[in-house]
Design a protein around this motif. Sequence first.
Motif, PDB file in Angstrom:
ATOM      1  N   THR A   1       1.237  -1.673  -0.229  1.00 24.68           N
ATOM      2  CA  THR A   1      -0.050   0.274   0.230  1.00 24.68           C
ATOM      3  C   THR A   1       0.869   1.035   0.268  1.00 24.68           C
ATOM      4  OG1 THR A   1      -1.799  -1.105   1.330  1.00 24.68           O
ATOM      5  CG2 THR A   1      -1.471   1.143   1.523  1.00 24.68           C
ATOM      6  N   GLU A   2       2.517   0.793   0.898  1.00 28.77           N
ATOM      7  CA  GLU A   2       2.752   2.859   0.652  1.00 28.77           C
ATOM      8  C   GLU A   2       3.460   2.415  -0.385  1.00 28.77           C
ATOM      9  OE1 GLU A   2       4.747   5.579   2.440  1.00 28.77           O
ATOM     10  OE2 GLU A   2       3.197   4.650   3.407  1.00 28.77           O
ATOM     11  N   ILE A   3       4.023   1.611  -1.257  1.00 25.17           N
ATOM     12  CA  ILE A   3       4.441   1.658  -2.301  1.00 25.17           C
ATOM     13  C   ILE A   3       3.559   2.435  -4.125  1.00 25.17           C
ATOM     14  CG2 ILE A   3       5.148   0.323  -4.415  1.00 25.17           C
ATOM     15  CD1 ILE A   3       6.980  -1.559  -2.242  1.00 25.17           C
ATOM     16  N   GLU A   4       2.292   2.034  -3.295  1.00 20.96           N
ATOM     17  CA  GLU A   4       1.090   1.765  -3.979  1.00 20.96           C
ATOM     18  C   GLU A   4       0.866   3.426  -4.310  1.00 20.96           C
ATOM     19  OE1 GLU A   4      -3.131   0.709  -6.359  1.00 20.96           O
ATOM     20  OE2 GLU A   4      -2.096  -0.450  -4.093  1.00 20.96           O
ATOM     21  N   ASN A   5       1.160   4.430  -3.441  1.00 19.06           N
ATOM     22  CA  ASN A   5       0.790   5.680  -2.455  1.00 19.06           C
ATOM     23  C   ASN A   5       1.902   6.723  -3.739  1.00 19.06           C
ATOM     24  OD1 ASN A   5      -0.712   5.158  -0.885  1.00 19.06           O
ATOM     25  ND2 ASN A   5       0.359   5.207   0.694  1.00 19.06           N
ATOM     26  N   TYR A   6       2.825   6.034  -4.118  1.00 21.79           N
ATOM     27  CA  TYR A   6       4.103   7.031  -4.820  1.00 21.79           C
ATOM     28  C   TYR A   6       3.869   6.502  -6.410  1.00 21.79           C
ATOM     29  CZ  TYR A   6       6.945   8.134  -0.848  1.00 21.79           C
ATOM     30  OH  TYR A   6       7.705   7.996  -0.215  1.00 21.79           O
ATOM     31  N   LEU A   7       3.331   5.891  -6.399  1.00 23.80           N
ATOM     32  CA  LEU A   7       2.417   5.333  -8.386  1.00 23.80           C
ATOM     33  C   LEU A   7       1.524   6.293  -8.337  1.00 23.80           C
ATOM     34  CD1 LEU A   7       2.285   1.625  -7.875  1.00 23.80           C
ATOM     35  CD2 LEU A   7       4.259   2.923  -8.606  1.00 23.80           C
TER      36      LEU A   7
ATOM     37  N   LYS B   1      -0.822   7.315 -11.867  1.00 21.09           N
ATOM     38  CA  LYS B   1      -2.931   6.459 -12.094  1.00 21.09           C
ATOM     39  C   LYS B   1      -2.729   4.685 -13.270  1.00 21.09           C
ATOM     40  CE  LYS B   1      -5.611  10.023  -9.804  1.00 21.09           C
ATOM     41  NZ  LYS B   1      -6.921  10.983 -10.379  1.00 21.09           N
ATOM     42  N   ASP B   2      -1.229   5.370 -13.605  1.00 19.25           N
ATOM     43  CA  ASP B   2      -0.849   4.688 -15.419  1.00 19.25           C
ATOM     44  C   ASP B   2      -1.123   2.940 -14.663  1.00 19.25           C
ATOM     45  OD1 ASP B   2      -0.639   3.594 -17.004  1.00 19.25           O
ATOM     46  OD2 ASP B   2       1.150   5.186 -17.770  1.00 19.25           O
ATOM     47  N   ASN B   3      -2.030   2.806 -15.257  1.00 18.56           N
ATOM     48  CA  ASN B   3      -1.787   0.277 -14.927  1.00 18.56           C
ATOM     49  C   ASN B   3      -0.412   0.291 -15.739  1.00 18.56           C
ATOM     50  OD1 ASN B   3      -2.895   1.813 -12.333  1.00 18.56           O
ATOM     51  ND2 ASN B   3      -4.900   0.842 -13.504  1.00 18.56           N
TER      52      ASN B   3
ATOM     53  N   HIS C   1      -2.569  -5.491  -9.968  1.00 15.08           N
ATOM     54  CA  HIS C   1      -2.649  -4.862 -11.068  1.00 15.08           C
ATOM     55  C   HIS C   1      -3.128  -3.990 -11.759  1.00 15.08           C
ATOM     56  CE1 HIS C   1      -3.204  -3.404  -7.106  1.00 15.08           C
ATOM     57  NE2 HIS C   1      -3.806  -2.966  -7.333  1.00 15.08           N
ATOM     58  N   ARG C   2      -1.293  -2.721 -10.793  1.00 16.02           N
ATOM     59  CA  ARG C   2      -0.850  -1.842 -11.245  1.00 16.02           C
ATOM     60  C   ARG C   2      -0.146  -1.836 -12.074  1.00 16.02           C
ATOM     61  NH1 ARG C   2      -1.896   3.258  -8.509  1.00 16.02           N
ATOM     62  NH2 ARG C   2      -0.830   3.219 -10.601  1.00 16.02           N
ATOM     63  N   PHE C   3       0.119  -2.685 -12.559  1.00 11.09           N
ATOM     64  CA  PHE C   3       1.089  -2.853 -13.352  1.00 11.09           C
ATOM     65  C   PHE C   3       0.831  -3.826 -14.870  1.00 11.09           C
ATOM     66  CE2 PHE C   3       3.882  -1.737  -9.584  1.00 11.09           C
ATOM     67  CZ  PHE C   3       3.836  -1.054  -9.792  1.00 11.09           C
ATOM     68  N   SER C   4       1.755  -3.623 -16.277  1.00 11.37           N
ATOM     69  CA  SER C   4       1.421  -4.439 -17.160  1.00 11.37           C
ATOM     70  C   SER C   4       2.160  -5.757 -16.711  1.00 11.37           C
ATOM     71  CB  SER C   4       1.757  -3.907 -18.641  1.00 11.37           C
ATOM     72  OG  SER C   4       2.763  -3.704 -18.385  1.00 11.37           O
TER      73      SER C   4
END
Length: 203
Positions: A24-30, A32-34, A54-57
């Motif tokens: 979740t902490e890592i995702e906070n730095y990403l 919106k592009d998945n 779900h966040r990466f191709s």
Amino acid sequence: MHFDEESKKWDTEYRVQRAKKISTEIENYLDKDNNLRALEFGCGTGLISENLTHRFSDILMMDLSEGMIEQLKLKIEKNKIKNMKTWCGDLFQFNDNKKFDVIYTSMVFHHIEDLPKVIKKLYDLLNKEGKLIVVDLCPDNGGFHDEVQDFSGHNGFKLTEMEGLIEEAGLEVIGSKIFYSGMKKSEGKEQPYQLFSMCGIRK
């Protein structure tokens, strides 16, 4: 540490729950592009990336430990994860013309003696505007690894210390904070510890 020996019993409930908070902490730095290509450096059994598929191709899972990678391959097959691949070996033996939009690593840097060399290599693997996200230990008195006889790494990092290492490699630090406090149980003792996150971007 002997990660091959530890791999089959690595996924404790404690580590699973901690990995959820780290992801979740890592995702906070990403952004919106998945549709991004990611690398997890020092992936272990994949506890963190399981929460980020779900966040990466696609995600390349890299680790030195054959045991950890074997456990991860079993998960990928069992859970039919389509966008995750593995690579077992030394970072400096990795050759791929494609670069990454995001590289993240958790609880790995404190095991590495020559960190500037490793961070520079990770920088080289990033696309322009690519992000390096680091999660690791805040400084302690060595208690976190007191049961490890041959530990030769770092007893955590000050935020200013890690920021200096990341900037030295050519990245611009865009965020950092202490986000997690936990207790490590070892040999009948409980050792408090904290984790920080930091994100650098390749300009």
